[in-house]
Design a protein around this motif. Sequence first.
Motif: not given
Length: 224
Positions: A129-140, A177-185
């Motif tokens: 079961f796979i989630l395609d996600v984008t995760v973001e820190n909106t703070s400094a 303010k880092v953005v990470k993308t990928g899959k959670i399995i």
Amino acid sequence: MKKKLLIAFVILAFGAMCIAIGAFAASDIKLFINGNVVNADVQIVNGSSYVPLRVVSESLGGVVKWDGDARTISITSGTPVATPTPVSAAKSFSVNVNVESGPMKMNISKVTLDPAYLKDKFSQPVNAFILDVTVENTSADTVKWYPDQGTIVLNTKEQITADMFNSDSVGGDFIGKVVKTGKIIFVVKGDLTKVNSASFVVKGPYDSGYKSLGDDKTTDLILN
């Protein structure tokens, strides 16, 4: 003189008969099939061993049939070869689900049900079961958040923690303010074809001093 020639002819004929008999006589070779001695007429012909086809085939569990009209011999394996169950194709569902906790945001854009997911060519396929996600820190600030260690609860009542080996690193420290993308399995033990919804549970983020910055979140995912 005639007697000598006759005797010589008889001796030669007897010698030739002995040679012929020796060429086709049963040898003292014992035939073993799967560790068991098989009672077979093993013959040596011109240095090669010959045994009856039926004896060997039936000892291995085969069935031998002779068709006199067609002049053919057919051998059928005694152990039927199982037809492999075809693997279902992966199914993907476009979604647009947002999860927010404190300064952290995550967008789930796609859910995939893959019965033979491979992270790379060196991995073993998994029922995923796979989630395609984008995760973001909106703070400094530096924020710690681990959605890649989240849990899903399927409509089939199976509860699964994210597989860190197969998942991409979309969690951990977000330094500004880092953005990470990928899959959670999530490796599913049950039948993927029966999965049509899931609840995704992730704990809230915290700062470098392990002070909570947000609430735990539960998000429903409907696959249609």
